[in-house]
Design an enzyme around this catalytic site. Structure first.
Site, PDB file in Angstrom:
ATOM      1  CD  GLN A  97      -2.740  -1.252   2.476  1.00  0.00           C
ATOM      2  OE1 GLN A  97      -3.329  -0.245   2.851  1.00  0.00           O
ATOM      3  NE2 GLN A  97      -2.833  -2.412   3.112  1.00  0.00           N
ATOM      4  CE  LYS A 192       0.605 -10.534 -10.949  1.00  0.00           C
ATOM      5  NZ  LYS A 192       1.251 -10.979  -9.696  1.00  0.00           N
TER       6      LYS A 192
END
Length: 311
Positions: A97, A192
């Site tokens: 984060q 991805k």
């Protein structure tokens, strides 16, 4: 090593003991436990006044408990007049984060940096941060080590065939390229795609046909990335698939996913202690980073250069 003391919270006592063994020092005596209401209790049973103190405490699962232990230990040391307090955090929680990915979400990695600094930490020693820019969240010195010297040595000894280093996402390309250069082998990249927190699609860029593929990543959490990447690599003709990660977070069903996957072996380091279930898995090989951290601690204490360890 006069004036140096090393303490440990409850997150990874074996790693702290191995670091002390490398340095030829005893592990400092500290009682870190819980009060009856669940609050963290800390008491240092040695004099630390004027000492150069290092606290070994990865903020691994349960991250909040281990983070509070570290903060309270640092506060206690500051109030006990330690000359300097270095937080040795091999695994830095909340590192993913590190930026706002959506409206009204926190930058928790910065919050943790603020907490550590406010508590009284004077230096941070960490390893393989999820993103390097987290170093900039601190207004104190940060020594960011890499597990590459340990993992590269093991790969050279273990694998002698035609290798290809595989980055499981675009963010790990630099790491995989550095490994490929030092091992004189080729590089492949997996594109991805995610929706929310789930992986929806993977596309391989590069040639893995007939090669031993090694997936490189900084951590393994649920094991979904490694499992899906190994399937993709085998479909594209890889001879075998292995994985090499620094931090074995291993949450949720990671152990069962890894057991049933096509990954033949998983190389991890001891920045985080394995659960009994994960430790029993034959696929996992644990490499120690205690000498690397111990050498960094010795150089920091002696005010020597640490730059040669940043490889």
């Amino acid at each position: 090593m006069n004036g140096l003391k090393i303490f440990s919270g409850n997150a990874n006592i074996p790693l702290a003991e191995n670091i002390c063994q490398y340095l030829g020092l005893p592990l400092g005596e500290a009682a870190v436990g819980r009060f009856s209401d669940g609050e963290t209790s800390v008491e240092f049973r040695e004099n630390v006044r004027g000492q150069d103190v290092f606290v070994v405490q990865p903020t691994s699962i349960p991250a909040n408990d281990h983070l509070m232990e570290l903060l309270i230990m640092v506060d206690a040391l500051r109030r006990a007049s330690a000359a300097s307090i270095t937080a040795v955090v091999p695994y830095y929680a909340y590192a993913r984060q590190d930026r706002k990915t959506a409206p009204r979400v926190p930058i928790s990695a910065k919050l943790v940096a603020n907490l550590l600094t406010t508590a009284g930490t004077t230096r941070l020693l960490t390893m393989d941060l999820h993103t390097g820019q987290i170093q900039g969240f601190f207004d104190i010195p940060v020594d960011h080590l890499y597990a590459a010297p340990v993992t590269l040595e093991y790969i050279r000894q273990k694998f002698t065939g035609d290798l290809v280093m595989v980055s499981p996402d675009s963010g790990g390309v630099e790491r995989a390229r550095a490994f490929a250069k030092r091992l004189d082998c080729t590089l492949a990249i997996i594109d991805k795609r995610r929706e929310a927190t789930a992986i929806k699609a993977m596309t391989l860029v590069g040639n893995v046909w007939g090669k031993e593929a090694i997936i490189l990543d900084d951590m393994i959490t649920t094991g979904a990335t490694v499992t899906m990447a190994s399937d993709l690599l085998m479909r594209h003709g890889a001879k075998s698939v292995h994985a090499c990660v620094t931090h074995p977070v291993m949450s949720r069903n990671a152990v069962s996913s890894l057991q049933s996957s096509l990954v033949q072996s998983l190389m991890v380091t001891d920045t985080i202690p394995l659960s009994p279930e994960a430790a029993a898995l034959e696929k996992i090989k644990v490499l120690t980073v205690a000498p690397l951290l111990g050498e960094a601690i010795r150089r920091i204490h002696n005010q020597d250069s640490v730059s040669s360890l940043f490889v």
